[in-house]
Design a protein around this motif. Structure first.
Motif, short mmCIF file in Angstrom:
data_model
loop_
_atom_site.label_atom_id
_atom_site.label_comp_id
_atom_site.label_asym_id
_atom_site.label_seq_id
_atom_site.Cartn_x
_atom_site.Cartn_y
_atom_site.Cartn_z
N ILE A 143 30.78 74.34 44.69
CA ILE A 143 31.65 73.12 44.54
C ILE A 143 33.13 73.72 45.43
O ILE A 143 33.65 73.05 46.36
CB ILE A 143 32.34 72.82 43.24
N ARG A 144 33.50 74.88 45.11
CA ARG A 144 34.63 75.57 45.79
C ARG A 144 34.55 75.47 47.29
O ARG A 144 35.54 75.32 48.02
CB ARG A 144 35.08 76.74 45.11
N ALA A 145 33.39 75.88 47.80
CA ALA A 145 33.07 76.12 49.22
C ALA A 145 33.03 74.75 49.94
O ALA A 145 33.63 74.67 50.97
CB ALA A 145 31.69 76.74 49.39
N ALA A 146 32.72 73.62 49.37
CA ALA A 146 32.49 72.36 49.89
C ALA A 146 33.84 71.80 49.79
O ALA A 146 34.24 71.12 50.84
CB ALA A 146 31.52 71.63 49.03
N GLU A 147 34.67 72.07 48.89
CA GLU A 147 36.04 71.61 48.70
C GLU A 147 36.80 71.82 49.88
O GLU A 147 37.81 71.26 50.14
CB GLU A 147 36.74 72.12 47.44
N GLU A 334 51.69 70.99 44.16
CA GLU A 334 51.73 69.86 43.01
C GLU A 334 50.46 68.77 43.31
O GLU A 334 49.90 68.40 42.32
CB GLU A 334 53.07 69.27 42.94
N LEU A 335 50.47 68.45 44.80
CA LEU A 335 49.25 67.57 44.78
C LEU A 335 47.81 68.35 44.58
O LEU A 335 46.86 67.46 44.00
CB LEU A 335 48.94 67.13 46.33
N LEU A 336 47.88 69.61 44.73
CA LEU A 336 46.38 70.41 44.49
C LEU A 336 46.33 70.18 42.84
O LEU A 336 45.15 70.13 42.54
CB LEU A 336 46.53 71.90 44.90
N ALA A 337 47.43 70.41 42.22
CA ALA A 337 47.15 70.48 40.76
C ALA A 337 46.64 68.94 40.26
O ALA A 337 45.97 68.87 39.18
CB ALA A 337 48.62 70.60 39.98
N LEU A 338 47.32 67.92 40.90
CA LEU A 338 46.79 66.70 40.61
C LEU A 338 45.49 66.61 40.90
O LEU A 338 44.38 65.94 40.22
CB LEU A 338 47.54 65.52 41.21
N ALA A 339 45.07 67.09 42.23
CA ALA A 339 43.57 66.92 42.54
C ALA A 339 42.73 67.72 41.62
O ALA A 339 41.52 67.12 41.17
CB ALA A 339 43.41 67.38 44.08
N ASP A 340 43.09 68.78 41.29
CA ASP A 340 42.36 69.58 40.32
C ASP A 340 42.18 68.95 38.89
O ASP A 340 41.17 68.86 38.18
CB ASP A 340 42.91 71.03 39.89
N GLY A 341 43.12 68.20 38.39
CA GLY A 341 42.95 67.28 37.19
C GLY A 341 41.82 66.41 37.25
O GLY A 341 41.22 66.03 36.55
N TYR A 342 41.83 65.58 38.62
CA TYR A 342 40.82 64.74 38.62
C TYR A 342 39.49 65.27 38.78
O TYR A 342 38.46 64.60 38.26
CB TYR A 342 41.27 63.78 40.06
N ASN A 343 39.54 66.23 39.63
CA ASN A 343 38.21 67.12 39.65
C ASN A 343 37.70 67.82 38.56
O ASN A 343 36.68 68.55 38.57
CB ASN A 343 38.29 67.68 41.06
N ASP A 346 39.56 73.77 35.90
CA ASP A 346 40.47 74.08 34.98
C ASP A 346 41.31 75.42 35.48
O ASP A 346 40.77 75.79 36.68
CB ASP A 346 39.60 74.81 33.59
N SER A 347 42.11 76.18 34.71
CA SER A 347 42.88 77.10 35.44
C SER A 347 41.81 78.37 35.68
O SER A 347 42.45 79.14 36.70
CB SER A 347 43.86 77.70 34.42
N SER A 348 40.71 78.72 35.36
CA SER A 348 39.94 79.74 35.61
C SER A 348 38.98 79.42 36.83
O SER A 348 38.10 80.06 37.24
CB SER A 348 39.07 79.95 34.38
N GLY A 349 38.99 77.93 37.26
CA GLY A 349 38.24 77.84 38.49
C GLY A 349 36.89 77.19 38.00
O GLY A 349 35.79 76.95 39.12
N ARG A 350 36.83 76.77 36.94
CA ARG A 350 35.69 76.28 36.53
C ARG A 350 35.77 74.67 36.49
O ARG A 350 36.75 74.08 36.40
CB ARG A 350 35.11 76.44 34.93
N TYR A 351 34.52 73.81 36.85
CA TYR A 351 34.57 72.51 37.11
C TYR A 351 33.79 71.80 36.16
O TYR A 351 32.53 72.29 35.78
CB TYR A 351 34.20 72.12 38.67
N GLY A 352 34.26 70.43 35.85
CA GLY A 352 33.40 69.50 35.01
C GLY A 352 32.36 69.28 35.83
O GLY A 352 32.17 69.12 37.18
N THR A 353 31.21 68.29 35.21
CA THR A 353 30.15 67.72 36.07
C THR A 353 30.16 66.22 35.92
O THR A 353 29.18 65.70 36.19
CB THR A 353 28.88 68.46 35.43
#
Length: 492
Positions: A143-147, A334-343, A346-353
């Motif tokens: 996910i990080r690579a594609a992002e 700040e925009l990155l933090a908002l995008a992370d919330g949508y995606n 979390d703070s450790s770099g794990r993503y929901g599905t």
């Protein structure tokens, strides 16, 4: 791949609690109607919900055309009614497709506190979602690579190839993870699960509250089981008459309208403000912005995602103002933090599905598969509607289900429900993700005497619990007392 979800989950703006469920125990083939409620279990880093919350697992057929065949487990959560005059259960779906009801229901309990006086509050993870055989198509590293490498608005042949190759790779990952389940996570499959849930809860009719995509799910249920419809409320309504391209077009209009309203609230001219934001996005496309987040950069796609999130609720507008100001000064944090919330990062770099499940479900539902050539013909129209969101949502029509491993089932869902009791359809004139026009179209397709429209002249995704006493009291009177408002009632 980061995208604006076409039927965005309410959970994008609600703090999620990750919980597991107890089990009904039997992993074999059974009728699926026995529920063994027990304590909810913690999941990951989040504790289990306390208080009165209980969890269970319900077995349902993998393939509803083979009801005695292999079963899968659906995770459920409930809190019992607090009053003595209990009406039964009220089943919630918070949207997506792909949103976890098990995680979201405890967060929504305060909003639904008055409803809980007479209803057990119940929700579930639909098939293919979270604790119900949840599908994960990529790991965090992928996910990080594609992002960081895939452009959601490709400008060159090389970027187009990367965009489409990434989309096809995502589909292959879903197929590998889901196996046979891949062909059995449609909205129709889940609507049939809902009737099994109704039976397991012991209710003669289904009392239901659907939000965002949950409105389409409710409409499909009403079509399949019109005589089993109890008191049903549909809020933030998906337009059932729109095909995949139509949904993208509707959302382009909806998000641009929300952005215009936001810009007006800051004293800016919407046309000029949109042009400035579009120019900012073009500069970020050419040179991603630095951030304070471990060397990560803000790409154009992430920036657009960060703009989208605060448009879901008027309460998010100040955060958008701050993030845009910082980005104009060259800081994308700040925009990155908002995008992370949508995606769901979390703070450790794990993503929901949830977006993985969403894509699997919607691509099984949608038969329409626009080609790149067809999409390019649409782009001028989409960009005319919105200089900010048009290109992104236009390209999404080609990339979302590109080279998908299983065929789609329909162009538009069937929601006609002749003979059903009245269904309360709630539309918000400022809704960005499910524009207001969908409410009237849903009511029309449900049928005369079935769909009853309640309009709120407000902002944000959804109306109930968003600050309108008129909306809340009307919905509560319907669900608690069976009081059906006049069709066309307006709350301002």
């Amino acid at each position: 791949m980061t995208r604006i979800t076409r039927w965005a989950a309410l959970t994008a703006v609600i703090t999620l609690l990750a919980v597991g469920c107890g089990s009904s125990g039997d992993d074999g083939k059974n009728d699926g109607t026995a529920l063994d409620w027990g304590r909810c279990k913690a999941s990951g880093d989040a504790p289990a919900p306390g208080g009165d919350w209980q969890c269970a697992t319900l077995r349902v057929p993998l393939d509803w055309s083979e009801p005695d065949g292999t079963t899968i487990g659906l995770a459920l959560i409930r809190a019992k009614a607090t009053g003595d005059d209990r009406l039964g259960s009220l089943l919630f779906n918070f949207g997506g497709p792909g949103g976890s009801g098990v995680s979201t229901m405890p967060s929504y309990a305060d909003t639904a506190a008055e409803l809980r006086e007479r209803y057990d509050l119940v929700s579930w993870d639909p098939r293919g979602v979270a604790a119900s055989e949840g599908i994960r198509c990529r790991d965090d590293a992928e996910i990080r690579a594609a992002e960081s490498s895939v452009d959601g608005t490709p400008d060159t042949p090389a970027e187009e190839r990367a965009y489409l190759e990434d989309a096809a790779d995502f589909g292959r990952g879903c197929q590998e993870a889901a196996g046979k389940l891949m062909a059995h996570v449609s909205t129709t499959d889940t609507a049939r699960d809902m009737d099994r849930i109704r039976q397991a809860l012991g209710d003669d009719r289904l009392n239901y509250f659907g939000i965002s995509y949950g409105t389409e799910l409710g409409g499909v249920y009403a079509h399949l089981f019109p005589q089993k419809v109890g008191r049903m409320t549909l809020d933030a309504v998906v337009d059932p008459s729109a095909d995949a391209v139509g949904h993208a077009r509707n959302q382009t209009r909806g998000f641009q309208l929300a952005l215009d309203n936001y810009l007006k609230s800051t004293g800016r001219d919407p046309q000029e403000g949109s042009r400035e934001i579009a120019e900012l996005l073009e500069r970020i496309d050419a040179e991603p912005l630095p951030t304070s987040s471990s060397g990560r950069k803000l790409t154009q796609t992430l920036a657009l995602t960060g703009i989208v999130l605060p448009l879901y609720s008027k309460s998010g507008w100040p955060a958008l103002t701050s993030a845009l100001r910082a980005a104009e000064k060259g800081d994308g944090t700040e925009l990155l933090a908002l995008a992370d919330g949508y995606n769901e990062r979390d703070s450790s770099g794990r993503y929901g599905t949830s977006t993985h499940s969403q894509r699997v479900i919607s691509c099984l539902d949608d038969k329409q598969r626009p080609t790149v050539a067809e999409t390019k013909k649409l782009l001028p129209e989409f960009e005319e509607i919105s200089p900010v969101f048009g290109a992104f949502l236009g390209w999404d029509t080609a990339g979302w289900c590109h080279d998908w491993p299983v065929p789609g089932r329909h162009v538009t869902p069937e929601v006609s429900a002749p003979g059903a009791d009245p269904v309360l359809v709630v539309g918000n004139t400022g809704d960005p993700a499910t524009p207001y026009e969908g409410a009237r179209r849903m009511a029309d397709e449900l049928g005369e005497g079935v769909g009853v429209v309640l309009t709120w002249k407000g902002e944000g995704h959804g109306a109930y619990g968003s600050g309108s006493d008129c909306v809340d009291s009307t919905v509560n009177a319907y669900l608690l007392n069976g009081t059906v408002p006049e069709d066309g009632k307006v709350c301002s």
